[in-house]
Design an enzyme around this catalytic site. Structure first.
Site, mmCIF file in Angstrom:
data_model
loop_
_atom_site.group_PDB
_atom_site.id
_atom_site.type_symbol
_atom_site.label_atom_id
_atom_site.label_comp_id
_atom_site.label_asym_id
_atom_site.label_seq_id
_atom_site.Cartn_x
_atom_site.Cartn_y
_atom_site.Cartn_z
ATOM 1 N N CYS A 229 -4.374 1.909 -9.435
ATOM 2 C CA CYS A 229 -4.506 0.731 -8.846
ATOM 3 C C CYS A 229 -5.031 1.227 -7.438
ATOM 4 C CB CYS A 229 -3.261 -0.047 -9.020
ATOM 5 S SG CYS A 229 -1.702 0.778 -7.987
ATOM 6 N N CYS A 320 1.701 -1.347 -0.307
ATOM 7 C CA CYS A 320 0.425 -1.936 -1.472
ATOM 8 C C CYS A 320 1.201 -3.382 -0.637
ATOM 9 C CB CYS A 320 1.085 -2.328 -2.465
ATOM 10 S SG CYS A 320 0.462 -2.480 -3.497
ATOM 11 N N GLU A 350 10.517 0.633 -4.131
ATOM 12 C CA GLU A 350 10.552 -0.017 -4.023
ATOM 13 C C GLU A 350 11.854 -1.302 -3.526
ATOM 14 O OE1 GLU A 350 8.580 -3.564 -6.024
ATOM 15 O OE2 GLU A 350 7.726 -1.631 -6.571
ATOM 16 N N THR A 414 7.492 -5.055 -8.392
ATOM 17 C CA THR A 414 6.608 -5.355 -8.526
ATOM 18 C C THR A 414 6.042 -4.119 -10.125
ATOM 19 O OG1 THR A 414 5.291 -3.381 -7.360
ATOM 20 C CG2 THR A 414 5.348 -5.447 -6.849
ATOM 21 N N SER A 483 8.385 7.149 -12.605
ATOM 22 C CA SER A 483 7.138 5.940 -12.769
ATOM 23 C C SER A 483 7.702 4.960 -13.290
ATOM 24 C CB SER A 483 5.823 6.255 -12.812
ATOM 25 O OG SER A 483 5.098 5.262 -12.905
ATOM 26 N N SER A 484 7.739 3.568 -12.624
ATOM 27 C CA SER A 484 8.970 2.247 -13.377
ATOM 28 C C SER A 484 7.480 2.247 -13.958
ATOM 29 C CB SER A 484 8.900 1.704 -12.461
ATOM 30 O OG SER A 484 9.882 0.651 -12.949
ATOM 31 N N SER A 546 -0.382 5.054 -11.133
ATOM 32 C CA SER A 546 0.256 6.109 -9.906
ATOM 33 C C SER A 546 -1.185 7.379 -11.146
ATOM 34 C CB SER A 546 1.480 6.346 -9.905
ATOM 35 O OG SER A 546 2.177 5.499 -8.924
#
Length: 583
Positions: A229, A320, A350, A414, A483-484, A546
């Protein structure tokens, strides 16, 4: 400019003056003790000196200080002079009552061993403690891990710390940057290293075509939204630019820059260190003035920013902007005295960063926990059971559900499932409306749109593929195991009962044995043999936000190799560059 606060692992926050007191106070006490001890020994021993000199058999009193409460442990502060003065009669009485032992032969006449020991204990230990305190003052206190869950408070005024104001103040230090320089050489290096967008490989060719590609009897279809992203690409590029800008400096990334092993390993190869993090604390012992600290794409807690600022390091903040938007949301809720309800995982980096910008908060991980909360708001319940259900890690210190749920606001990690965040928001809105009435809703409920576009687009693209799920023989989900957002892509496949394999890199595939080691959405690692069947095959492919394009290409290369041992690779073809969003 220095931060006015320092955070310690126990959650305490000290201002610079208080930190100086840490070593000046014991230093003053120790020096005072030394002076008092000297006066005491001189007074106590003076009248007896002649008598001891005249004795043919000189005796000494074994030290009695340990019996009066003195301890030589290094963490015990020296006793003040007043304490020694008050204890002088007791010391003298104890000395008279003790059995006397002969002075060793050869000792000078008039020498009293108990006096020597007194000088050693009463002067040596306090002076050693004084030197220790001085060393801490000049060289800095011993490294203490920074708490990831502490709430900063002004120690002098007891006013709550304004996290957003502090972050803005970093711009004035001259040691803080959160702007992308857009250096062309960094972009070229990223592509060469396989940690950026593909321009000539298979992914680039599918992207500029119809998102499909066939090799032999294998057809691959790529999701319309996949992979890197904008925020992730920006963070990696800023890390590359940091190495270019500070070629001779030590560079420390305060966490994985993104949740992808290929990218993080590449940064290690560029002589950057990635700091180790435990669940509760992080140590900055290895950082010194002039070093560079890179904050990751998912941000860092305000306590970490304080610690880094105090160390006078150069901070490169790659957070971000979508994550910063969430921080602003919880900050606004704090200003309005609302409790922030954060849809996320309390241990995720996060969310740890987000709640450091909040006031009162509660983290709910799914709809089940949200429904429990809604029921408590409407019907009350057992407070202790409530606190146990969520756990201390998921809420602000001193959280009181009986007093802190009349005014709430919604925020989110997010990378959570968009649909679930929306559903939780509707549930909480309905709950507050039911309790306080539609006319009072705005006084009791706040919400801002903090759902990340990139997460939403990748999930929407996966749902679209699920509309024709029966066409695929299997799905490949590529992304970091921690990675969520990638885990939720795998979750969508599992929910639709589609055969899917989540892997973080091509290394999980053994071509010779046709075996794959993959992860389920709930965390279990599974090894599957003969995962590629014989005959024609249609494969759907997606990747987390990611994941660089090269990771997908490496995985597909191995898939093609299993189907055809003579496969030699995909010929490169120059394609139009990827146009990434700028928001």
């Amino acid at each position: 400019m220095h931060s006015n606060f320092a955070t310690f692992s126990n959650g305490a926050v000290l201002e610079p003056q208080a930190r100086r007191t840490q070593w000046t106070a014991p230093l003053a006490v120790a020096m005072g003790s030394a002076v008092g001890a000297a006066l005491f020994v001189m007074v106590a021993s003076g009248p007896q000196q002649a008598a001891y000199t005249a004795q043919s058999t000189t005796t000494a009193t074994p030290p009695t200080l340990m019996r009066t409460g003195y301890s030589s442990r290094p963490d015990t502060r020296a006793l003040p002079p007043s304490t020694y003065a008050a204890r002088a009669p007791a010391l003298a009485a104890a000395s008279d009552a003790d059995d006397r032992a002969p002075v060793p032969q050869g000792a000078p006449a008039g020498t009293q061993p108990h006096v020597l020991w007194s000088w050693v204990l009463l002067l040596g230990v306090p002076l050693a403690w004084a030197l220790y305190g001085l060393r801490r003052g000049l060289l800095g206190a011993s490294p203490t891990p920074v708490s990831l869950h502490a709430v900063a408070v002004n120690a002098e005024t007891e006013e709550e710390f304004d996290a957003r104001k502090f972050r803005r103040s970093l711009n004035k230090t001259g040691r803080y940057s959160r702007k992308l320089q857009k250096l062309p050489e960094s972009v070229e290096q990223m592509e060469e290293d396989g940690v950026g967008y593909s321009r000539t490989g298979l992914v680039a060719q599918m992207r500029t075509g119809d998102f499909k590609f066939a090799v032999g009897d294998v057809t691959v279809e790529l999701a319309e939204a996949y992979g890197f992203c904008w925020g992730v690409e920006r963070a990696v590029q800023m890390a590359y630019e940091a190495r270019k800008t500070f070629p001779d400096s030590k560079i420390h990334v305060t966490n994985e820059i993104i949740h992808n092993p290929t990218v993080n390993n590449r940064l290690l190869e560029m002589d950057m260190s990635i700091m180790e993090t435990t669940t509760d604390a992080k140590s900055f012992a290895g950082l010194g003035e002039g070093d560079v600290a890179v904050l990751p794409a998912f941000g860092a807690s305000v306590q970490e920013m304080q610690a880094l600022n105090d160390k006078k390091v150069q901070i490169v903040d790659t957070t971000c902007p979508w994550v910063s938007k969430v921080w602003n949301a919880v900050g606004s809720q704090k200003d309005a005295d609302h409790t922030s309800i954060v849809h996320g995982k309390w241990a995720h980096e996060e969310t740890v960063a987000t709640v450091s910008f909040a006031g009162k908060y509660l983290v709910v991980k799914d709809m089940e926990q949200a429904e429990y909360l809604a029921n408590y708001i409407l019907n009350g319940g057992d407070k202790d059971e409530f606190l146990k259900y969520y756990g201390a890690e998921a809420m602000s210190a001193g959280f009181d559900p009986e007093a802190m749920l009349d005014k709430i606001g919604l925020a989110n990690q997010t990378t959570m499932l968009k649909g679930e965040t929306v559903a939780i928001g509707k549930l909480l809105e309905s709950t507050m409306m039911q309790k306080f009435g539609p006319q009072n809703l705005n006084e009791h409920y706040m919400v801002m749109d903090t759902i990340c576009d990139a997460t939403q687009e990748r999930q929407d693209a996966m749902y679209k593929m699920m509309e024709t799920a029966s066409e695929y023989d299997l799905m490949l989900v590529v992304g970091g195991f921690n990675s969520s957002n990638t885990s939720h892509l795998q979750e969508i496949c599992e929910h639709n009962k589609v055969k899917s394999f989540w892997i973080d890199s091509a290394d999980r595939i053994d071509v010779d044995t046709n075996t794959i080691l993959h992860k389920m959405s709930w965390g279990e690692l599974v090894e599957t043999k003969e995962w590629i069947p014989a005959g024609p095959l249609k494969v759907g492919v997606t990747s987390g936000a990611s994941t660089p394009d090269k990771a997908i290409e490496d995985v597909l290369d191995k898939l093609f190799k299993i189907k055809d041992p003579n496969f030699k690779g995909i010929d490169p073809k120059e394609c139009a560059p990827m146009v990434s969003p700028t928001h």
